[in-house]
Design an enzyme around this catalytic site. Structure first.
Site, PDB file in Angstrom:
ATOM      1  CE  LYS A   1      -4.385  -1.597   1.846  1.00 23.08           C
ATOM      2  NZ  LYS A   1      -5.372  -1.495   2.901  1.00 23.08           N
TER       3      LYS A   1
ATOM      4  CE  LYS B   1      -5.163  -8.054  -2.435  1.00 23.58           C
ATOM      5  NZ  LYS B   1      -5.418  -7.720  -1.085  1.00 23.58           N
TER       6      LYS B   1
ATOM      7  CE  LYS C   1     -13.540  -3.488  -1.255  1.00 23.59           C
ATOM      8  NZ  LYS C   1     -14.212  -2.994  -0.055  1.00 23.59           N
TER       9      LYS C   1
HETATM   10  P1  TYM Z   1     -10.655  -6.143   2.787  1.00 21.55           P
HETATM   11  O1  TYM Z   1     -11.731  -5.127   2.945  1.00 21.55           O
HETATM   12  O2  TYM Z   1      -9.535  -5.826   1.859  1.00 21.55           O
HETATM   13  O3  TYM Z   1     -11.257  -7.518   2.355  1.00 21.55           O
HETATM   14  C1  TYM Z   1     -12.364  -8.090   3.036  1.00 21.55           C
HETATM   15  C2  TYM Z   1     -12.228  -9.603   3.069  1.00 21.55           C
HETATM   16  O4  TYM Z   1     -12.169 -10.122   1.723  1.00 21.55           O
HETATM   17  C3  TYM Z   1     -11.019 -10.947   1.575  1.00 21.55           C
HETATM   18  N1  TYM Z   1     -10.505 -10.805   0.209  1.00 21.55           N
HETATM   19  C4  TYM Z   1     -10.231 -11.836  -0.606  1.00 21.55           C
HETATM   20  N2  TYM Z   1     -10.353 -13.166  -0.439  1.00 21.55           N
HETATM   21  C5  TYM Z   1     -10.020 -13.949  -1.482  1.00 21.55           C
HETATM   22  N3  TYM Z   1      -9.569 -13.477  -2.661  1.00 21.55           N
HETATM   23  C6  TYM Z   1      -9.435 -12.154  -2.880  1.00 21.55           C
HETATM   24  N4  TYM Z   1      -9.007 -11.699  -4.040  1.00 21.55           N
HETATM   25  C7  TYM Z   1      -9.772 -11.264  -1.812  1.00 21.55           C
HETATM   26  N5  TYM Z   1      -9.769  -9.920  -1.692  1.00 21.55           N
HETATM   27  C8  TYM Z   1     -10.217  -9.652  -0.443  1.00 21.55           C
HETATM   28  C9  TYM Z   1     -10.031 -10.411   2.608  1.00 21.55           C
HETATM   29  O5  TYM Z   1      -9.055 -11.382   2.928  1.00 21.55           O
HETATM   30  C10 TYM Z   1     -10.943 -10.075   3.752  1.00 21.55           C
HETATM   31  O6  TYM Z   1     -11.217 -11.220   4.516  1.00 21.55           O
HETATM   32  N6  TYM Z   1      -7.958  -5.375   6.929  1.00 21.55           N
HETATM   33  C11 TYM Z   1      -9.136  -6.039   6.391  1.00 21.55           C
HETATM   34  C12 TYM Z   1     -10.435  -5.661   7.062  1.00 21.55           C
HETATM   35  C13 TYM Z   1     -10.447  -5.842   8.538  1.00 21.55           C
HETATM   36  C14 TYM Z   1     -10.609  -7.079   9.229  1.00 21.55           C
HETATM   37  C15 TYM Z   1     -10.601  -6.737  10.601  1.00 21.55           C
HETATM   38  C16 TYM Z   1     -10.743  -8.403   8.815  1.00 21.55           C
HETATM   39  C17 TYM Z   1     -10.358  -4.851   9.469  1.00 21.55           C
HETATM   40  N7  TYM Z   1     -10.451  -5.403  10.704  1.00 21.55           N
HETATM   41  C18 TYM Z   1     -10.708  -7.727  11.603  1.00 21.55           C
HETATM   42  C19 TYM Z   1     -10.858  -9.388   9.811  1.00 21.55           C
HETATM   43  C20 TYM Z   1     -10.840  -9.051  11.160  1.00 21.55           C
HETATM   44  C21 TYM Z   1      -9.265  -5.677   4.923  1.00 21.55           C
HETATM   45  O7  TYM Z   1      -8.763  -4.662   4.476  1.00 21.55           O
HETATM   46  O8  TYM Z   1     -10.062  -6.533   4.205  1.00 21.55           O
END
Ligand code: TYM
Length: 336
Positions: free
Chosen positions: A116, A198, A201
């Site tokens: 990032k 990967k 969004k």
């Molecule tokens: P975020 O918002 O980027 O993604 C949300 C969830 O989607 C999963 N994910 C994927 N899984 C498989 N393939 C992909 N291409 C893919 N892209 C995204 C992510 O692994 C995630 O589970 N930091 C976290 C959000 C967060 C969080 C937490 C998660 C904040 N606090 C506490 C768990 C527990 C994030 O940015 O996810």
């Protein structure tokens, strides 16, 4: 654990107004299944979102859309606590405390920070750096046992465990030490245009990602354009055929068929037919979610009620942990 019940916690960022297929297959779909068994908390983590500059109106509406997508995907908001992170101040408070129990060396090792910071050089703010500490606070406030996520979040959960263990070693058993949960398939959905990276969004190429509210024609067109290879063989080999293997993963998750069955079924056919079948399976699979989402969008009162009730429920649980933490640390007690 809360009152002897196993607890599930997870969250998604409120960046962008809609989720992509990786969010669904890597996380949300598993939340729906697991939430039937566990005491669950699912947050729309809007505090995390401001590590990247956001436009106020877009953040507000995006966060609401994502909250509605949680419900549209099948989470029951009467059972699972679905809420905005910014509605529960305890997240920010515990994050500050945990800042003082996390080493810079640990944060320096976070691969997502490295990625990032390369992308957002002009806005390298401290929040981007301490982001995993806020994530640890999210999880630990609810005494979560299990955190269902995609593979890209694995390192953050490992850090959360280290912080929890460090804190417990000093102050006794304050936090439950959580485990990450990954589905058998889908924990790493790849870009349709560059299958070695990967699906995300924020990808600038809109053909790289399927968004959950894409219409049928768009979904099918994006799959038809998916980048594959020149082997002309449908085979599950993520190392050498990442594009086809990604499509196989996606197909099996929507069709319920195994990889072996799918490979046998499409064996000998061209990539074109297979891509079309994947597109159709995804479009069919997302249809109920899309219909439910449109219904929810029209029911403002229902959604507002959920937001209100669940903010209270989440605050109650989070404040209980926070009070305990403050007491253990030695902050003076409130005089009422
Ligand atoms: P975020 O918002 O980027 O993604 C949300 C969830 O989607 C999963 N994910 C994927 N899984 C498989 N393939 C992909 N291409 C893919 N892209 C995204 C992510 O692994 C995630 O589970 N930091 C976290 C959000 C967060 C969080 C937490 C998660 C904040 N606090 C506490 C768990 C527990 C994030 O940015 O996810």
């Amino acid at each position: 654990m809360i009152d002897g019940k196993t607890v599930l916690f997870s969250g998604m960022q409120a960046t962008g107004s809609v989720l992509q297929l990786g969010n669904y297959l890597g996380a949300l779909k598993n939340w729906v299944t697991l939430s039937k068994e566990y005491e669950s908390f699912f947050s729309v983590v809007d505090l995390h979102s401001i590590t990247i500059r956001q436009e106020a109106a877009a953040l507000r509406s995006g966060a609401r859309n994502i909250l509605m997508l949680y419900i549209a995907a099948g989470l029951d908001p009467e059972k699972a606590c679905i809420y905005y992170q910014s509605h529960v101040p305890a997240h920010s408070e515990l994050a500050w405390i945990l800042n003082c129990f996390t080493y810079m060396g640990e944060l320096n090792r976070m691969t997502q920070f490295k990625d990032k910071s390369a992308k957002h050089e002009a806005n390298l703010n401290a929040g981007l750096y301490t982001y995993p500490i806020l994530q640890a606070a999210d999880i630990l406030l609810y005494q979560a046992d299990l955190v269902p996520i995609g593979k890209d979040q694995k390192q953050h959960i490992e850090l959360c465990r280290d912080i929890a263990q460090r804190f417990n070693a000093i102050y006794g058993d304050v936090f439950t030490v959580p485990e990450a949960y990954f589905g058998k398939a889908g924990a790493k959905i790849q870009s349709l245009q560059e299958p070695e990276k990967k699906m995300s969004k924020s990808d600038e190429n809109i053909n790289a990602s399927i968004f959950l509210m894409d219409d049928r024609d768009t979904i099918i067109r994006k799959f038809k354009k998916a980048v594959t290879d020149n082997f002309a063989e449908i085979k599950y080999d993520p190392e050498n055929q990442p594009g086809i293997s990604n499509l196989l993963d996606i197909y099996t998750l929507f069709s319920g068929k195994s990889i072996e069955e799918t490979v046998a079924h499409f064996q000998g056919g061209g990539y074109g037919d297979f891509k079309l079948a994947v597109g159709e399976a995804v479009a069919d699979g997302l249809k109920p979610l899309q219909e439910r989402y449109n219904e929810l969008k029209a029911d403002k009162e229902y959604i507002d009620k959920i937001i209100k009730n669940n903010a209270e429920k989440a605050s109650y649980v989070a404040n209980k942990t926070l009070r305990k933490v403050k007491k253990k640390i030695g902050f003076p007690e409130l005089i009422r």
